[in-house]
Each structure stands twice: as C-alpha cells, then as structure tokens.
Design a protein around this motif. Sequence first.
Motif, PDB file in Angstrom:
ATOM      1  N   GLU A  97       6.321  -6.817  -7.407  1.00  0.00           N
ATOM      2  CA  GLU A  97       6.624  -5.504  -7.979  1.00  0.00           C
ATOM      3  C   GLU A  97       6.811  -5.607  -9.483  1.00  0.00           C
ATOM      4  O   GLU A  97       6.413  -4.706 -10.238  1.00  0.00           O
ATOM      5  CB  GLU A  97       7.874  -4.907  -7.335  1.00  0.00           C
ATOM      6  CG  GLU A  97       8.186  -3.503  -7.814  1.00  0.00           C
ATOM      7  CD  GLU A  97       9.330  -2.863  -7.060  1.00  0.00           C
ATOM      8  OE1 GLU A  97      10.080  -2.085  -7.675  1.00  0.00           O
ATOM      9  OE2 GLU A  97       9.460  -3.155  -5.862  1.00  0.00           O
ATOM     10  N   MET A 110       6.857   3.472  -3.080  1.00  0.00           N
ATOM     11  CA  MET A 110       6.658   3.551  -1.636  1.00  0.00           C
ATOM     12  C   MET A 110       5.348   4.247  -1.282  1.00  0.00           C
ATOM     13  O   MET A 110       4.983   4.319  -0.120  1.00  0.00           O
ATOM     14  CB  MET A 110       7.838   4.304  -0.991  1.00  0.00           C
ATOM     15  CG  MET A 110       9.188   3.625  -1.192  1.00  0.00           C
ATOM     16  SD  MET A 110       9.203   1.934  -0.531  1.00  0.00           S
ATOM     17  CE  MET A 110       9.021   2.296   1.214  1.00  0.00           C
ATOM     18  N   SER A 148       1.942   0.449  -2.508  1.00  0.00           N
ATOM     19  CA  SER A 148       2.368  -0.605  -1.588  1.00  0.00           C
ATOM     20  C   SER A 148       1.210  -1.541  -1.260  1.00  0.00           C
ATOM     21  O   SER A 148       1.406  -2.750  -1.077  1.00  0.00           O
ATOM     22  CB  SER A 148       2.940   0.009  -0.308  1.00  0.00           C
ATOM     23  OG  SER A 148       1.966   0.796   0.366  1.00  0.00           O
TER      24      SER A 148
END
Length: 642
Positions: A109, A182, A187
Amino acid sequence: RKQLFSWEGDVCIDLEWFQDLEGLQEVLALTHQFLSLGSQFLMGVPLEIVNDGSMVQDKLNMCLKRHVRTLHVETMNSLGGMLHREDWKLVPLPCNGHLGKKDGKDMSEVVVREISNYILNIRRRRLSSFTYRSQNNSFFKTSEGYKTPPDTKIRNPFAATATVSNNAETTSSPECLPFDGMEEHVSTIVRLVADLLGASDSQSSLNLVTKSMVYGILPWCARVLVMIEKLPSIYQEGCQVLTNIFDLYITTAFRLCSGNAANEKILLGIDTKHSCFETVDLSDYDFRSPSPGFGGFGLRSQQVQTPPKPPTSVSANPEAELCALLPGESDGLSRLQGFIRDAQKSLQGIAKLDLVDNWIKDPAMKDDTATCEEEFAAATTDVLTKRTAVSLNLVCLSLAAHLVTTELSDMEESMDSSCDVQLNAYRDRLFASLPPFLTLLNRINAVRAIRGRTVVQKIVSLGSVWEESKKLHEHANDYVDSLCDFMALIWRCLVSDACRLPQGIVTTIWDNIVRAGYMCLLDGFSKVTTCSTEGRALMSMDLASYFSGVSPRSLSGKLQVDPPLPLPARNDQHVEWKGRVDTYIKIYYFPPKDALAWVKENYQHHLPGHSLALALSTASSAQEAKKVAKWVKQLYDQGDNG
C-alpha cells in the motif's frame, strides 16, 4: 512556431508548454467573460438578431484543439523515442525520504501511495505556478490572495457574489492513498504489488519501475490531467491522448515479450486457434493393429524392430504455442483479444510495432566451454529481467490509468459525460485483461529464456532412442542435465547483487521458467509419434531427473559458492506440474477406450496439440485417426462455445 518542449537527457522541460497552456486558459476565461456581457448591453434586443457568440466559441475551440494536437504528437514521439532508448532496468520508486511501513500499512500500500502521489505532485506543482491575469481585470471580482483559476462557466462579471471554491488546495495527504483503498481496482493493484515485493523490506529491493515509466508515462499523464482541468472543453481530445499513452505502452510491451506479430496471434488465439487439427501429418504415426499390441502393460506400440523414422518436425513458433492459455484458464482471453486488437488499431498511423521486434535481442552462445556457458546464462538472465520489467510495469500503468480516471471523474467542471463513460470503460477493460495478459507475458518470457524450441527439438531429435525396445536405460538423457545446469546458472544470476530485484519478482521469474521446462518436456514427449515401453520409461526418468534437478537441494549442490546463495522456496505447483506430465506419459499405457475417456475428462488442462497426440496414439489406421482427430477438435470447440 515556438518549441514547446525541450529535453535534458530523459527529463522533459515543459515550461514553454505550461506558459502556452496558461495563455490559452486566460483566453478561455476572458472569452467567457466577454460573452457574458451580452445580456447586460443588449437587454431588450430581440434574440433572433443577437449573435450568440458561437462563431467566437468555434474559433476558440479550433485553437484549443490545435494545442491538444501539438501535445498529442509530442507525447507519442517522445514516448516512442524513450521506449526505444530504454535499458529496461528496474529502478527505485520516485519518492522522497525512506519507504517503510507507516501506521501499520503494508509495504504494498505504501508503494501504491508513492506512485500515485508522484503523478499528483507533478500536477500540483504546475497548478500552483499559474498566475491569472483574467482575475485582475475590472470584469472579475475576487478576494485578495486568490490563486485558483477562475470558473470558466458563463457568469455576470459585475456580480458582487462572483466567487470560486479553492480546488487547488484540496489535495490528498501524502500519507494516505489518494482514492478508496477498498475499491476493487485498487485492491487488485495492491495485491499485485504485494506479489512483486514478496518478503522484500529493504530500500534496495524496491526496484519496481523503469525510467520510461518514471520520466515518460507518468509525467505525460500528469500533463494531460492539468491540460484537461484547465481547458475543460477539450476533455474528449485529452482522454484520447491518455488512452493512446496507455495503448502505446501495452502494445510495445506485448511485442517486446512475444518477439513478433506471429507469436502475438498465437498467444491470443487469433487466426491460429486449434490450428494443430489442420496441420497434423498422419504419416508421422505408425498405426498398429490393437492385437497383439496390448500384451503386458497394454502399451500401444509394437514390440518389433521397425526402420527408424525421421524426427517429427517442430513448428515455426513452438514457444508461443507452449505459452497459450489452457482451456481451463481462458475465461478472460476473449476480453484480452478485443482489448489488444483495439489498442493496436488505435495506433495505426501513429506507431510501427514491427520496429519493436529487435529492441531486446536474445543472446547467442558462441561455443560450449564452461566460461562461455556462464556468460551466456548471465546474458540470458539480463534479457529475461528486461522483459520481466517490461511486463511488470503494466501494473504501474494500470495504477496510472485508474488514478487519472478517478481524478477526471472528481473534477467539478462540466465534462462530456459520454467521454467519462468511455474512459471508465477503458479502465475497466484494462483491469479485466491484466491477469491473463501478465500470465501470457511471464510465460513467453520464461520459455524464450530457456530456449524452449531448442529443448523440444532435442527431445524429438533423439528419434530411435525412444523406439528402442531391448535396452533399459539407467540414466536420463543428457538434455535434461544441460537444461537443469543452465537454469541453475540463471538462478545464480537472479539472486546476485548485480540484479537486486525484489524477492517476489525473483520468485515469479523462477516459477515461470520451471513451469516452462515442464511444458517443453510435455510438448517434446507429445511429438514422439513412435515409442516403445522402454522409451516411455525413459521419458519418466527424464521427468524425474528434471524435477530433482530444479529442486532447492539440487541447486545448492550445483552452486557451491561462498557465501551461500539464497535458494528458491518449495512450491507445491512444481509437484502439480510434474504430476501432469507424469500422468500424460502413463496414459499411453491405457487401452484406447480408457485413454480417450481420460482425454475427454482432462482436455481443459492440456493444449489441443497434446490431447490430439495422445488420442491419435489409440488409432489403428489412418481412417480411424481422422475420426479421432475430429472428435478431439469437437471437444475443444465445445469448450470454447460453452
């Protein structure tokens, strides 16, 4: 005409272009101010004799489109040149400071955040550099210190309430993702980046992008974003520039990895779908009577001496054929076909993909000495890592596509809704095509690295060795040892300090070349049309020798260096791939009825040519072989339609 762009190495100097863009934005704002005065001075004049300003607007739009055209041409030319000069070495991420886990965030991330903010920071810096003369005239009221471009919507310049919200100050925090983490596409990217990183946690292991991506693709995307935000009326043309940027890299990457247009068609199943059924030569097969051919183990071969037959020829593009998606894997193949073909069509007249074929050349081995073999392995690994960099940068490209689509959707200016839908649809097609696309590219990179055509040719050229019925072999064939030794040298190069790749990328490369070896064995065995019981046993011995030769324990014995090199982790998929080849060999011992039943049950896990070869071995005559071939073709056609 003035030159809007200049270059210092790979860095584009675009100050002249930004000044030109600022001037056009001023003209656009002043034109809207000018047109808005009509209602103040022509109050009460009949509408039918009032010029609505469309002529002025049309002339302005022509001027704006010429600017977009200039940007479009410069973008394609500069990116084409940069991709041609690219050394395809992975470099560290473009970020400020040390990368590391923050607030419990995974490294994947963090990487996605840094790439995203790199694009947005280019855009932010340019937005903050604008000065707006149109805000300081007597027709536009603004508060002191206001530094945001004026709203280009038609307004009354004399209205005391003329204010605009400050969008330039509303920027994402550099410590978080600039979009919903999300969200499905995000993702997907985070998961792919995590796979590339593996267990890497050092700064030196975060080489994930190429220079053409850092200094080319991403900055040009940022420039187009700024242009669209400043000149909303050319939104459609700007989106076309963006999709051409993405299409240029996608088609270039495909050609660099596949090698030529013929391989591309094979990988995509275009024009060559199930071609093995049309090209099969029944004269290669030695048809035999079912009795007494099923004594003993029931092997479908005659235990008598026959004149040796010439080796079966290997097709012109065996490496691409080995990498094609299996029927059980081809859910997204039709989407990928359409996406790639549309990308190639959009670049007709813009890019000549045939010039890309030789940008990354396979090395040639000069002699068989140990030193030259090591040098050849090092050169091969260098080419392999370059092609891997080409394919893996598609992950970064997909992130850029998602980011610009999200940014454009969030702009407050009135945009062409149909263009917004088209750009979102393009992004969705890219993400839907990404998994099978990466699979194909990783496979072709690996098969080309181990010289798949040569391996298959060595298996087939053994000829009479497979037909011998009175000799039990104690050792595997020499080609297996040569292949395993060569792959061990590739592994040594991959984990050397000179390579400095993230662990996940190294693992991806290794798993793909191990799989490539199994596919070469399977393809070679399927092309052996006349084989004795002892020959099948030798095939099993070759398979077992290969499985052992690429194991971590075997690599440790082959690479006895100080300090010891890291070894690949055990992968259950290696056992699965071995099992498929082993089962394929053993099916030749089955009675015809049982062998055909197995083909029907398992054809989705094998290429059409492999199933066809196995099914043809059950035939006792050329006429029966034609019926069997037709039956196998129907299986695959039914799978395609179902």
